[in-house]
Design a protein around this motif. Structure first.
Motif, mmCIF file in Angstrom:
data_model
loop_
_atom_site.group_PDB
_atom_site.id
_atom_site.type_symbol
_atom_site.label_atom_id
_atom_site.label_comp_id
_atom_site.label_asym_id
_atom_site.label_seq_id
_atom_site.Cartn_x
_atom_site.Cartn_y
_atom_site.Cartn_z
ATOM 1 N N GLY A 64 16.944 50.776 -8.045
ATOM 2 C CA GLY A 64 17.963 50.778 -7.002
ATOM 3 C C GLY A 64 18.086 49.402 -6.375
ATOM 4 O O GLY A 64 17.223 48.540 -6.557
ATOM 5 N N ALA A 65 19.175 49.192 -5.658
ATOM 6 C CA ALA A 65 19.406 47.901 -5.017
ATOM 7 C C ALA A 65 18.425 47.676 -3.881
ATOM 8 O O ALA A 65 18.033 48.613 -3.176
ATOM 9 N N ALA A 66 18.027 46.423 -3.700
ATOM 10 C CA ALA A 66 17.066 46.076 -2.659
ATOM 11 C C ALA A 66 17.777 45.759 -1.341
ATOM 12 O O ALA A 66 18.931 45.324 -1.326
ATOM 13 N N ARG A 67 17.084 46.023 -0.258
ATOM 14 C CA ARG A 67 17.576 45.715 1.078
ATOM 15 C C ARG A 67 16.385 45.257 1.914
ATOM 16 O O ARG A 67 15.238 45.343 1.475
ATOM 17 N N VAL A 68 16.667 44.776 3.115
ATOM 18 C CA VAL A 68 15.610 44.272 3.988
ATOM 19 C C VAL A 68 15.506 45.158 5.217
ATOM 20 O O VAL A 68 16.505 45.395 5.900
ATOM 21 N N ALA A 69 14.317 45.666 5.490
ATOM 22 C CA ALA A 69 14.053 46.419 6.716
ATOM 23 C C ALA A 69 13.379 45.481 7.708
ATOM 24 O O ALA A 69 12.449 44.752 7.353
ATOM 25 N N LEU A 70 13.870 45.459 8.938
ATOM 26 C CA LEU A 70 13.285 44.619 9.959
ATOM 27 C C LEU A 70 13.414 45.301 11.310
ATOM 28 O O LEU A 70 14.161 46.267 11.458
ATOM 29 N N THR A 71 12.670 44.805 12.272
ATOM 30 C CA THR A 71 12.729 45.391 13.599
ATOM 31 C C THR A 71 14.039 45.016 14.276
ATOM 32 O O THR A 71 14.645 43.977 13.985
ATOM 33 N N ALA A 72 14.453 45.848 15.201
ATOM 34 C CA ALA A 72 15.668 45.541 15.945
ATOM 35 C C ALA A 72 15.473 44.317 16.826
ATOM 36 O O ALA A 72 16.449 43.651 17.177
ATOM 37 N N ARG A 73 14.225 44.014 17.200
ATOM 38 C CA ARG A 73 13.961 42.776 17.930
ATOM 39 C C ARG A 73 14.405 41.570 17.112
ATOM 40 O O ARG A 73 15.062 40.667 17.608
ATOM 41 N N ARG A 74 14.010 41.558 15.859
ATOM 42 C CA ARG A 74 14.395 40.445 14.980
ATOM 43 C C ARG A 74 15.902 40.472 14.707
ATOM 44 O O ARG A 74 16.560 39.428 14.701
ATOM 45 N N ALA A 75 16.470 41.648 14.511
ATOM 46 C CA ALA A 75 17.909 41.757 14.285
ATOM 47 C C ALA A 75 18.687 41.249 15.489
ATOM 48 O O ALA A 75 19.743 40.612 15.337
ATOM 49 N N SER A 76 18.182 41.510 16.681
ATOM 50 C CA SER A 76 18.845 41.033 17.888
ATOM 51 C C SER A 76 18.812 39.514 17.956
ATOM 52 O O SER A 76 19.796 38.865 18.328
ATOM 53 N N VAL A 77 17.680 38.918 17.578
ATOM 54 C CA VAL A 77 17.569 37.459 17.545
ATOM 55 C C VAL A 77 18.604 36.858 16.605
ATOM 56 O O VAL A 77 19.196 35.811 16.873
#
Length: 379
Positions: A64-77
């Motif tokens: 399957g296709a790869a994706r990146v999981a990260l914290t919303a803290r990092r996403a907010s940055v």
């Protein structure tokens, strides 16, 4: 109230072993399979361990296709969404590249994040496989970001057998979520000895180790504390740079040595020395946070730039060790009201908060001011 048993005691050794092995694999740069109770599974690896070759291998194996999981803290940055205590998945429009992984996961990579603007941003449930993958990276003291791909294909109906055929470890998401509580509950005293200290010759150190052989925590008993009365106690998180090297960037060394002196002068008490370097993010990530502080971020913002909460520590081991030595009431030496609240929730009665402050220097003055102004610490 003390925390409840979350999994059967008889299953604790297997649960701890599977998570500890998965952590070891991630730190070696290998992928692991994370499985859920609904029969779903995903292949994941730590984002900081990604290489171009490993990305290709992960997607080919998973199917399957790869994706990146990260914290919303990092996403907010990154400006991808407002800050929140959630897990975020970033899915690129094309096959995931190493440059995109590094740009999203590592604030010190100095790479543009423009590619992320074309990605699909999805929030997932706190008990999803992506959340388990992120928790594994945190527990491994790696950057809190994971590359993940769903395991697909007709041969993947039995995920345990699929992982074995591919020479991969499989770990249950439920075991990952319960790992910190399970390790704390499984702490056992494994050694103790008298260790005369400078200014506190009557000292005894007891080591507590979880069943999986993970990081030890320590109880340092100074003098002769009376357990039938509230015991003067300091809960101290390990700080290699401050405690051992005498770093001037923090006040940890002063707090540790000051606690030894104060407790000895009071006639006796305890220091609980927890293996939670850098407020629970680990030494390597603390050094990364220091590098970000040199760029102008304060101590809390630096942690959030990396994707961590301002404080990732847990106090389950402290409460467990106190109960193991027969202490349920303490006079807590701290300027952090969160420690008081945490121990209280875990069934330890804090009869008094004893202030524990020391003079600043030009290297840690801003750090101390930040803890007071933004971290909720008290004078």
């Amino acid at each position: 109230m003390p925390y409840r048993h979350l999994i059967p005691v008889s299953r604790e050794p297997l649960s701890l072993l599977s998570v500890e092995r998965a952590i070891s694999e991630l730190r070696r740069g290998r992928a692991v399979a994370v499985t859920g109770g609904d029969g779903q599974g995903a292949l994941m690896m730590a984002a900081e361990a990604a290489t171009a070759e490993r990305l290709v291998e992960l997607t080919v194996r998973a199917g399957g296709a790869a994706r990146v999981a990260l914290t919303a803290r990092r996403a907010s940055v990154l400006g991808l969404l407002p800050a929140a205590l959630r897990i975020v998945v970033v899915t690129p429009p094309a096959p995931l590249s190493l440059e995109t992984v590094r740009a999203i996961a590592d604030p010190l990579a100095a790479l543009p994040v423009a590619a992320a603007e074309e990605c699909t941003i999805t929030e997932v449930e706190p008990h999803a496989l992506e959340a388990a993958a992120l928790q594994l990276t945190k527990t491994a003291r790696l950057l809190p970001a994971a590359v993940i791909a769903d395991i697909a294909g007709a041969d993947a109906e039995d995920l345990a057998a699929w992982a074995m055929r591919h020479d991969l470890l499989a770990v249950d998401a439920g075991d990952v979520f319960q790992y910190l509580a399970t390790t704390a509950r499984a702490l056992k005293r494994v050694a103790e000895a008298r260790v005369p200290l400078a200014g506190a010759e009557d000292a005894l150190i007891a080591a507590f180790r979880p069943l999986d052989g993970g990081f030890e925590h320590y109880v340092i008993k100074l003098g002769d504390p009376q357990v039938d009365a509230p015991v003067l106690t300091r809960v101290h998180s390990a700080c290699f740079t401050g405690d051992l090297l005498g770093s001037l960037r923090c006040d940890c060394g002063d707090q540790l040595r000051g606690a030894i002196t104060a407790i000895t002068e009071a006639g006796g008490g305890l220091i609980l020395y927890l293996a939670q370097e850098g407020r629970g993010i680990g030494l390597v990530n603390k050094l990364r946070a220091y590098a970000l502080q040199d760029q102008g971020f304060d101590t809390l913002d630096a942690n959030e730039q990396l994707g961590f909460e301002a404080d990732e520590r847990v106090y389950l081991p402290a409460a467990q060790m106190l109960r193991a030595i027969g202490v349920t009431r303490v006079r807590l030496m701290t300027n952090n009201p969160d420690k008081v609240a945490a121990l209280t929730r875990l069934g330890i009665t804090v009869t008094e908060r004893v202030p524990h402050t020391f003079p600043t220097n030009r290297h840690n003055e801003h750090y101390i001011r930040t803890k007071l102004a933004r971290g909720g610490h008290l004078d």
